[in-house]
Design a protein around this motif. Sequence first.
Motif, PDB file in Angstrom:
ATOM      1  N   GLY A 249       0.924  -1.103   0.143  1.00  0.00           N
ATOM      2  CA  GLY A 249       0.126  -0.007   0.328  1.00  0.00           C
ATOM      3  C   GLY A 249       0.897   1.247  -0.029  1.00  0.00           C
ATOM      4  N   ILE A 250       1.802   1.270   0.824  1.00  0.00           N
ATOM      5  CA  ILE A 250       2.746   2.478   0.978  1.00  0.00           C
ATOM      6  C   ILE A 250       3.471   2.756  -0.639  1.00  0.00           C
ATOM      7  CG2 ILE A 250       4.806   3.231   1.760  1.00  0.00           C
ATOM      8  CD1 ILE A 250       4.191   1.929   4.423  1.00  0.00           C
ATOM      9  N   SER A 251       3.984   1.765  -0.936  1.00  0.00           N
ATOM     10  CA  SER A 251       4.729   1.773  -2.221  1.00  0.00           C
ATOM     11  C   SER A 251       3.802   2.142  -3.553  1.00  0.00           C
ATOM     12  CB  SER A 251       5.097   0.295  -2.762  1.00  0.00           C
ATOM     13  OG  SER A 251       5.861   0.517  -3.904  1.00  0.00           O
ATOM     14  N   SER A 252       2.555   1.706  -3.431  1.00  0.00           N
ATOM     15  CA  SER A 252       1.419   1.882  -4.379  1.00  0.00           C
ATOM     16  C   SER A 252       1.189   3.404  -4.317  1.00  0.00           C
ATOM     17  CB  SER A 252       0.219   1.037  -4.462  1.00  0.00           C
ATOM     18  OG  SER A 252       0.672  -0.202  -4.556  1.00  0.00           O
ATOM     19  N   ARG A 253       0.911   3.892  -3.103  1.00  0.00           N
ATOM     20  CA  ARG A 253       0.473   5.299  -2.859  1.00  0.00           C
ATOM     21  C   ARG A 253       1.638   6.139  -3.337  1.00  0.00           C
ATOM     22  NH1 ARG A 253      -2.237   3.008   1.555  1.00  0.00           N
ATOM     23  NH2 ARG A 253      -0.209   3.362   2.914  1.00  0.00           N
ATOM     24  N   GLY A 254       2.929   5.773  -3.281  1.00  0.00           N
ATOM     25  CA  GLY A 254       4.045   6.611  -3.512  1.00  0.00           C
ATOM     26  C   GLY A 254       3.879   6.764  -5.071  1.00  0.00           C
TER      27      GLY A 254
ATOM     28  N   THR B 163      -1.742  12.037 -25.117  1.00  0.00           N
ATOM     29  CA  THR B 163      -1.752  10.335 -24.659  1.00  0.00           C
ATOM     30  C   THR B 163      -1.052  10.066 -23.337  1.00  0.00           C
ATOM     31  OG1 THR B 163      -1.601   9.839 -27.077  1.00  0.00           O
ATOM     32  CG2 THR B 163      -0.951   8.166 -25.636  1.00  0.00           C
ATOM     33  N   ILE B 164       0.124  10.841 -23.381  1.00  0.00           N
ATOM     34  CA  ILE B 164       0.994  10.759 -21.966  1.00  0.00           C
ATOM     35  C   ILE B 164       0.382  11.161 -20.854  1.00  0.00           C
ATOM     36  CG2 ILE B 164       3.219  11.121 -20.801  1.00  0.00           C
ATOM     37  CD1 ILE B 164       3.341   9.159 -23.091  1.00  0.00           C
ATOM     38  N   LEU B 165      -0.457  12.145 -20.824  1.00  0.00           N
ATOM     39  CA  LEU B 165      -1.273  12.606 -19.909  1.00  0.00           C
ATOM     40  C   LEU B 165      -2.475  11.587 -19.428  1.00  0.00           C
ATOM     41  CD1 LEU B 165      -2.038  16.453 -20.588  1.00  0.00           C
ATOM     42  CD2 LEU B 165      -1.125  15.483 -18.395  1.00  0.00           C
ATOM     43  N   LEU B 166      -3.122  11.013 -20.492  1.00  0.00           N
ATOM     44  CA  LEU B 166      -4.006   9.921 -20.331  1.00  0.00           C
ATOM     45  C   LEU B 166      -3.107   8.825 -19.576  1.00  0.00           C
ATOM     46  CD1 LEU B 166      -6.943   9.060 -20.680  1.00  0.00           C
ATOM     47  CD2 LEU B 166      -5.785   8.010 -23.143  1.00  0.00           C
ATOM     48  N   VAL B 167      -1.857   8.508 -19.775  1.00  0.00           N
ATOM     49  CA  VAL B 167      -1.464   7.425 -19.268  1.00  0.00           C
ATOM     50  C   VAL B 167      -1.140   7.947 -17.717  1.00  0.00           C
ATOM     51  CG1 VAL B 167       1.004   6.248 -19.098  1.00  0.00           C
ATOM     52  CG2 VAL B 167      -0.417   6.458 -21.344  1.00  0.00           C
ATOM     53  N   GLN B 168      -0.712   8.974 -17.494  1.00  0.00           N
ATOM     54  CA  GLN B 168      -0.350   9.332 -16.141  1.00  0.00           C
ATOM     55  C   GLN B 168      -1.377   9.246 -15.096  1.00  0.00           C
ATOM     56  OE1 GLN B 168       3.236   9.279 -16.482  1.00  0.00           O
ATOM     57  NE2 GLN B 168       2.771  10.632 -14.780  1.00  0.00           N
ATOM     58  N   PHE B 169      -2.518   9.918 -15.719  1.00  0.00           N
ATOM     59  CA  PHE B 169      -3.571   9.875 -14.745  1.00  0.00           C
ATOM     60  C   PHE B 169      -4.442   8.742 -14.322  1.00  0.00           C
ATOM     61  CE2 PHE B 169      -3.422  14.580 -16.122  1.00  0.00           C
ATOM     62  CZ  PHE B 169      -3.157  15.170 -14.721  1.00  0.00           C
ATOM     63  N   LEU B 170      -4.587   7.920 -15.693  1.00  0.00           N
ATOM     64  CA  LEU B 170      -5.025   6.429 -15.439  1.00  0.00           C
ATOM     65  C   LEU B 170      -3.966   5.718 -14.619  1.00  0.00           C
ATOM     66  CD1 LEU B 170      -6.663   5.584 -18.923  1.00  0.00           C
ATOM     67  CD2 LEU B 170      -7.924   5.982 -16.792  1.00  0.00           C
ATOM     68  N   ALA B 171      -2.981   5.911 -14.730  1.00  0.00           N
ATOM     69  CA  ALA B 171      -1.652   5.279 -14.040  1.00  0.00           C
ATOM     70  C   ALA B 171      -2.044   5.521 -12.466  1.00  0.00           C
ATOM     71  CB  ALA B 171      -0.362   5.484 -14.196  1.00  0.00           C
ATOM     72  N   PHE B 172      -2.291   6.737 -12.138  1.00  0.00           N
ATOM     73  CA  PHE B 172      -2.603   6.977 -10.667  1.00  0.00           C
ATOM     74  C   PHE B 172      -3.714   6.211 -10.151  1.00  0.00           C
ATOM     75  CE2 PHE B 172      -5.602   9.153  -7.808  1.00  0.00           C
ATOM     76  CZ  PHE B 172      -4.893   9.610  -6.608  1.00  0.00           C
ATOM     77  N   GLY B 173      -5.003   5.796 -10.692  1.00  0.00           N
ATOM     78  CA  GLY B 173      -5.728   5.012 -10.572  1.00  0.00           C
ATOM     79  C   GLY B 173      -5.407   3.478 -10.455  1.00  0.00           C
ATOM     80  N   GLY B 174      -4.813   3.214 -11.501  1.00  0.00           N
ATOM     81  CA  GLY B 174      -4.145   1.595 -11.847  1.00  0.00           C
ATOM     82  C   GLY B 174      -3.267   1.308 -10.835  1.00  0.00           C
ATOM     83  N   ALA B 175      -2.281   2.377 -10.285  1.00  0.00           N
ATOM     84  CA  ALA B 175      -1.527   1.867  -9.243  1.00  0.00           C
ATOM     85  C   ALA B 175      -2.231   1.569  -7.760  1.00  0.00           C
ATOM     86  CB  ALA B 175      -0.406   2.930  -8.864  1.00  0.00           C
ATOM     87  N   LEU B 176      -3.276   2.332  -7.722  1.00  0.00           N
ATOM     88  CA  LEU B 176      -4.098   2.115  -6.454  1.00  0.00           C
ATOM     89  C   LEU B 176      -4.961   0.931  -6.597  1.00  0.00           C
ATOM     90  CD1 LEU B 176      -5.260   5.760  -5.611  1.00  0.00           C
ATOM     91  CD2 LEU B 176      -3.442   4.409  -4.466  1.00  0.00           C
ATOM     92  N   SER B 177      -5.407   0.614  -7.878  1.00  0.00           N
ATOM     93  CA  SER B 177      -6.336  -0.298  -8.095  1.00  0.00           C
ATOM     94  C   SER B 177      -5.510  -1.575  -7.958  1.00  0.00           C
ATOM     95  CB  SER B 177      -7.032  -0.266  -9.458  1.00  0.00           C
ATOM     96  OG  SER B 177      -7.816   0.768  -9.407  1.00  0.00           O
TER      97      SER B 177
ATOM     98  N   GLY C 286       1.527   1.683 -13.292  1.00  0.00           N
ATOM     99  CA  GLY C 286       2.009   1.831 -12.048  1.00  0.00           C
ATOM    100  C   GLY C 286       1.899   0.621 -11.293  1.00  0.00           C
ATOM    101  N   GLY C 287       1.013  -0.185 -11.337  1.00  0.00           N
ATOM    102  CA  GLY C 287       0.744  -1.197 -10.458  1.00  0.00           C
ATOM    103  C   GLY C 287       1.730  -2.205 -10.597  1.00  0.00           C
ATOM    104  N   SER C 288       2.222  -2.568 -11.803  1.00  0.00           N
ATOM    105  CA  SER C 288       3.426  -3.514 -12.114  1.00  0.00           C
ATOM    106  C   SER C 288       4.775  -2.827 -11.443  1.00  0.00           C
ATOM    107  CB  SER C 288       3.444  -3.859 -13.604  1.00  0.00           C
ATOM    108  OG  SER C 288       3.908  -2.566 -14.167  1.00  0.00           O
ATOM    109  N   GLN C 289       4.947  -1.634 -11.455  1.00  0.00           N
ATOM    110  CA  GLN C 289       6.294  -1.104 -10.888  1.00  0.00           C
ATOM    111  C   GLN C 289       6.186  -0.982  -9.305  1.00  0.00           C
ATOM    112  OE1 GLN C 289       6.306   2.408 -13.371  1.00  0.00           O
ATOM    113  NE2 GLN C 289       8.225   1.346 -14.306  1.00  0.00           N
ATOM    114  N   ALA C 290       5.145  -0.488  -8.776  1.00  0.00           N
ATOM    115  CA  ALA C 290       4.925  -0.160  -7.392  1.00  0.00           C
ATOM    116  C   ALA C 290       5.132  -1.805  -6.601  1.00  0.00           C
ATOM    117  CB  ALA C 290       3.575   0.454  -7.086  1.00  0.00           C
TER     118      ALA C 290
END
Length: 463
Positions: free
Chosen positions: A172-177, A309-323, A374-378
């Motif tokens: 959880g800590i890593s994903s939030r970061g 496109t990169i903006l789309l990636v960034q903001f979806l990655a925010f939710g993806g990392a948490l999900s 985001g999730g795969s890396q976190a």
Amino acid sequence: MAETVTPTVDDTPPPTSTRRERSGWYIYDWANSAFQTTVITVFLGPFLTTVAELAAGCELGADTCDGFVYPLGIKVAAGSYYPYLISLSVFLTVFVLPVIGAIADRSVHKKRLLGGAAFTGSGATIAMAFVTGDRYLLGGALFLIANISFGAAIVVYNSFLPQLGGPDERDGISSRGWALGYLGGGLLLALNLVAITLLDEGDNPQRTLDLARWSIVSAGVWWAAFTLVPLRWLRERPTAAALTRGGNVLTDGFRQLGRTMREIKAYPLTLYFLLAFLVYNDGIQTVITLASQYGTEELRLEQSTLIVTILLVQFLAFGGALSLGALAKHIGAWKTVLLSLVLWTGVIIAAFRLPAGAPVPFMVLGAAIGLVLGGSQALSRSLFSQLIPAGKEGEYYGFYEISDKGTSWLGPLAFGLVFQLTSSYRVGLVSLLIFFVVGFLLLLAVPMRRAIIAAGNTPPRVL
């Protein structure tokens, strides 16, 4: 005779940290992600490629360029210059990052190390303001300094993670970061998008090049400014070795690294996980690093399309990392990362089939990347924290960082070589499939619970 290391399960209470301290740790991801997003992912590849093409005698704004540059007398296709620079930077980090990690473990002032590396990297990024005309060598040198410093700072930053929470808290800590990092990187990129939209002149390629350069500079300023927050809020948590050390921390760090290199064979499963990570994350980082170059050179997309496109990636990655972090609570981080690698394989196949000049399919693919990135890396970062012997966090994250956050080398090298042989970015892209397939098989073969216990740590409840 090398001393024998006997792994034991750590039965000490899990570390505790304050909300302020964890927030400070998260903010550094917010700070450095501007470099990863604005510089590495979007602007630097096309920018340095254009500068190299100018040095090769090509006309600014030309659709194709078959010219060559000669750094240090070596003949290099202008389109391969940037991928080769990435590989060179990683070759250098192989020697730098483990030493930085060893020094961090032996130092009572880890925050100073974090600040020194971050400010060196951000300073080199700001100095990109002087890369004008055909100064591709200056741009390459500044990139090497910035990227190596970026990796060094991440090593020190990651070494705080095991000290911020117990085994069941780190995913959880890593994903939030990671999530906050994507949000910060996306915000600066959005600001750059607004600036480019207002100031760009479509029929003036020099104006476009200048806007790209100043966008790169803005990332250096952002990185430096927000680094001040973690330097104030994080607590120093020196290891026992740091508190009892004598002599010079630099020489002690080299000696400790030597001991770790001799003792590391006592943790073969940790090494096996690290090998799997180095392979599959090399593929991930190559996709991130070269996506912009692929979009401009092969798909002939406008710079504004790439940024959106990169903006789309960034903001979806925010939710993806948490999900994906939430999914890991139910099925475990190991299985979640394996699932993400299957999805990454699909991304590569889809990217190969993208039509040129069609922005919508490119954006849809970017959305898919955002959901798994985001999730795969976190989760890989938090998984690795379970496999590190106590007190060796900096050193082991030094090895880990060799293929993390923009420091991949085999992927860009393969991509650059294939392009130089075939003049096709699509064929170069296909070469990346091997990294995800082999990485998946290697990770699948790691017995995670046994590996965590062998490192002397307590496994989380769900793995």
